[in-house]
Design an enzyme around this catalytic site. Structure first.
Site, PDB file in Angstrom:
ATOM      1  N   CYS A   1      -4.165   7.294   5.237  1.00 19.23           N
ATOM      2  CA  CYS A   1      -5.168   6.585   6.037  1.00 19.23           C
ATOM      3  C   CYS A   1      -6.349   7.507   6.352  1.00 19.23           C
ATOM      4  CB  CYS A   1      -4.535   5.977   7.287  1.00 19.23           C
ATOM      5  SG  CYS A   1      -5.581   4.700   8.053  1.00 19.23           S
TER       6      CYS A   1
ATOM      7  N   HIS B   1      -0.897   2.530   4.666  1.00 20.41           N
ATOM      8  CA  HIS B   1       0.191   3.265   5.316  1.00 20.41           C
ATOM      9  C   HIS B   1       1.495   3.043   4.563  1.00 20.41           C
ATOM     10  CE1 HIS B   1      -1.826   4.498   9.079  1.00 20.41           C
ATOM     11  NE2 HIS B   1      -2.535   3.390   8.918  1.00 20.41           N
TER      12      HIS B   1
ATOM     13  N   GLU C   1       4.246   4.456   5.182  1.00 20.60           N
ATOM     14  CA  GLU C   1       5.333   4.486   6.168  1.00 20.60           C
ATOM     15  C   GLU C   1       5.476   3.156   6.905  1.00 20.60           C
ATOM     16  OE1 GLU C   1       1.732   5.505   8.655  1.00 20.60           O
ATOM     17  OE2 GLU C   1       2.399   5.745   6.583  1.00 20.60           O
TER      18      GLU C   1
END
Length: 211
Positions: A81, A191, A193
């Protein structure tokens, strides 16, 4: 089990990144310690918020120099990001220009889309030679949250150097860089994650490049 440091410079989804990397088999440490970050098999640079604030946090721990030292030795780095955005030369937010790490040429600027921020799940357009997206279908979606991005790529290849592998995405008719693979330096605007199984698969692909 590869040793991965998530760089703690005050910005980013640090614990989410830690858990996601542990899920795919990494031995993870969250720290700002330079020696640990230099010695690790892989370094993850997260980032959430404003470009200028993230750069101030990175500068406070001399993070730009740390990233440069790792790359000079061919040591893998993954930006996520705003952690990707600060790898570029500069960012412009609200008319204010902030210098980035300068690992890639280019400017981070506001997206020119009818609805900003770009928030939610989106597909990407990865080139055939991608290693980061290997094994992932073209219609796979990843989680984005951002108002700014890199809308032009200014680093071509040459006879001596292979061109970076650049993945694109589109929001509201505006195209922007979604990911870059450039030697030991990889990065994503989205992202991983927060991208479920697809993000886990992508992080596994990055870990393969770390080993």
């Amino acid at each position: 089990m590869p040793k991965v440091v998530v760089l703690d410079y005050g910005f980013g989804n640090i614990r989410s990144a830690e858990r996601a990397l542990q899920r795919v088999g990494a031995d993870v440490e969250v720290t700002a310690d330079h020696r640990a970050a230099l010695d690790a098999d892989g370094l993850v640079v997260p980032g959430v918020g404003a470009f200028a604030a993230c750069m101030a946090g990175l500068d406070a721990i001399k993070g730009g120099r740390l990233i440069g030292q790792r790359l000079a030795g061919g040591r893998p780095v993954l930006g996520i990001c705003v952690g990707m955005q600060i790898l570029f030369e500069r960012g412009i937010e609200h008319g204010v220009l902030t210098e980035g790490c300068g690992e890639w040429p280019g400017t981070v600027e506001r997206l020119e889309a009818p609805v900003v921020p770009h928030m939610g799940w989106n597909t990407v357009r990865a080139p055939e030679d991608t290693r980061l997206f290997a094994g992932l279908d073209a219609d796979t979606r990843y989680y984005f949250v951002h108002s700014y991005g890199v809308r032009r790529w200014d680093l071509p290849g040459s006879d001596a150097l292979r061109a970076p592998t650049v993945t694109w995405a589109e929001h509201g008719g505006d195209e922007f860089v979604a990911a870059v693979e450039n030697g030991p330096l990889w990065a994503t605007q989205f992202h991983p994650e927060k991208s479920g199984d697809a993000g886990a698969h992508l992080l596994e692909n990055w870990l393969k490049s770390v080993n």
